[in-house]
Motif scaffolding. Sequence first.
Motif, PDB file in Angstrom:
ATOM      1  N   HIS A 186       0.825  -1.211   0.000  1.00 37.35           N
ATOM      2  CA  HIS A 186       0.000   0.000   0.000  1.00 37.35           C
ATOM      3  C   HIS A 186       0.856   1.257   0.000  1.00 37.35           C
ATOM      4  N   GLU A 273      -0.943  -1.954 -12.288  1.00 34.71           N
ATOM      5  CA  GLU A 273      -2.167  -2.655 -12.697  1.00 34.71           C
ATOM      6  C   GLU A 273      -2.432  -3.858 -11.792  1.00 34.71           C
ATOM      7  N   TYR A 276      -3.579  -2.835  -8.268  1.00 31.38           N
ATOM      8  CA  TYR A 276      -5.008  -2.537  -8.141  1.00 31.38           C
ATOM      9  C   TYR A 276      -5.849  -3.820  -8.096  1.00 31.38           C
ATOM     10  N   LYS A 277      -5.428  -4.841  -8.824  1.00 28.67           N
ATOM     11  CA  LYS A 277      -6.126  -6.131  -8.739  1.00 28.67           C
ATOM     12  C   LYS A 277      -6.035  -6.688  -7.318  1.00 28.67           C
ATOM     13  N   MET A 279      -5.591  -4.985  -4.595  1.00 28.93           N
ATOM     14  CA  MET A 279      -6.387  -4.161  -3.684  1.00 28.93           C
ATOM     15  C   MET A 279      -7.863  -4.517  -3.754  1.00 28.93           C
ATOM     16  N   GLY A 280      -8.292  -5.008  -4.898  1.00 32.82           N
ATOM     17  CA  GLY A 280      -9.664  -5.490  -5.004  1.00 32.82           C
ATOM     18  C   GLY A 280      -9.907  -6.730  -4.165  1.00 32.82           C
ATOM     19  N   CYS A 281      -8.831  -7.338  -3.704  1.00 32.18           N
ATOM     20  CA  CYS A 281      -8.908  -8.532  -2.864  1.00 32.18           C
ATOM     21  C   CYS A 281      -8.431  -8.246  -1.448  1.00 32.18           C
ATOM     22  N   ASN A 282      -8.550  -6.999  -1.030  1.00 33.51           N
ATOM     23  CA  ASN A 282      -8.053  -6.601   0.283  1.00 33.51           C
ATOM     24  C   ASN A 282      -8.652  -7.457   1.400  1.00 33.51           C
ATOM     25  N   ASN A 283      -9.964  -7.593   1.402  1.00 36.22           N
ATOM     26  CA  ASN A 283     -10.621  -8.382   2.454  1.00 36.22           C
ATOM     27  C   ASN A 283     -10.213  -9.852   2.393  1.00 36.22           C
ATOM     28  N   CYS A 304     -10.248 -14.987  -5.676  1.00 35.04           N
ATOM     29  CA  CYS A 304     -10.659 -13.584  -5.722  1.00 35.04           C
ATOM     30  C   CYS A 304     -10.251 -12.943  -7.049  1.00 35.04           C
ATOM     31  N   ILE A 305      -9.012 -13.184  -7.468  1.00 33.25           N
ATOM     32  CA  ILE A 305      -8.588 -12.762  -8.809  1.00 33.25           C
ATOM     33  C   ILE A 305      -9.003 -13.889  -9.753  1.00 33.25           C
TER      34      ILE A 305
END
Length: 393
Positions: A186, A273, A276-277, A279-283, A304-305
């Motif tokens: 991050h 890129e 950001y993928k 970060m879409g799987c942070n949880n 998740c990805i």
Amino acid sequence: MLFYSFKRTKEDTNVEVTVKDSTQAAVLMEKFEYSNIPDMRKSIYDSNYKQFIHNGDKFPLEPEMVVVVQVHNRPAYLQMLIQSLEKVVGIQNTLLIFSHDYFSEEISDMVKGIAFCRVLQIYFPYSTQVYPNEFPGQDPGDCPRDISKEDAIKKGCLNAEHPDSYGHYREASITQTKHHWWWKLHFVFERVRVLLGYNGYVVFVEEDNYLLPDFHTYFKSMTELKKTSCGDCDVLALGNHNGLSGFHEFSSKTETAAWLSTKHNIGMGISRELYYKLMGCNNAYCTYDDYNWDWTLQNLSGTCISKPLKVLVARGSRVLHTGDCGLHQKEKCRPEMAQESVDSALKEARSALFPPALTLTDHGPVEHQPHQKNGGWGDVRDHTLCINYAARL
């Protein structure tokens, strides 16, 4: 909660406006207190805000690549890494970022001694070193690792309701590495001001790695190969765990594979890129019951990805693993033997460095590689802290 935000103060403004001499500026910007925990915490926050760049005047051009080193407390191995970095051809065009979760003058002075490229030191603010008797360190009220849940509830310890998948309770020393890795990701992509607008790769290594002299040159060739021949590759892996075995044969060869924790977690090149993928799987990252960042990443790949991560791999590794001790083995560390081994291997491999061109064997689409999670990450306090790195650093 343990979150913090940066606030610009009159003192900060005065530093920027009135300090003209770069040496004096360095002293003011880098002052770090080690004498007690409250001052150390303040130094961490101040340093992460000010982000003083060593050698900024000497190397003013934008970086061609960024290398981030995760540092704990193995100074002998860190010194080996720094010595290897100095020998990398083109290193002057690199920004080196050292991310610390253990704070000592010895380690900091080693990094400050680097004169061959731009350097930034960042500091993981939730280190167990600065929270020795409270979460995210080990609170005296925490449940013992091996107590049963039934006994833990009777005892009334703090995290009695949240053992891991195997019935064990958290150990702060075990959870820190996964926290640090995610926070660092991050911070580098979102908070390092000198990288705002940087769209190249960030290569992640660790303190017990050793970089070969053609690391930078090979990296540039690898990025070009990805553009022309592997558009669906997500990760660059400049290292592997085979050492320099067969290096003359494999020096110019690359291949593709599904990303595997045990093979591709060394010298990882990550693009914005891909960041950001992730970060879409942070949880998903922060709640998956495995204390290893790399096994957690393998789980995300294909779950998740949705499309499993495809990696472009250097068959002739440009990153060597020198550490013979670490998280689980503390005794009998022998860095001098590691140095001898590296020197001997490099002597044999030297003539195969700097290949004129790279070749690629593309094995096509990749599949999800499931594994059995290792546990150690069942505490909801870890989940919450980890999830919130994305919201506030």
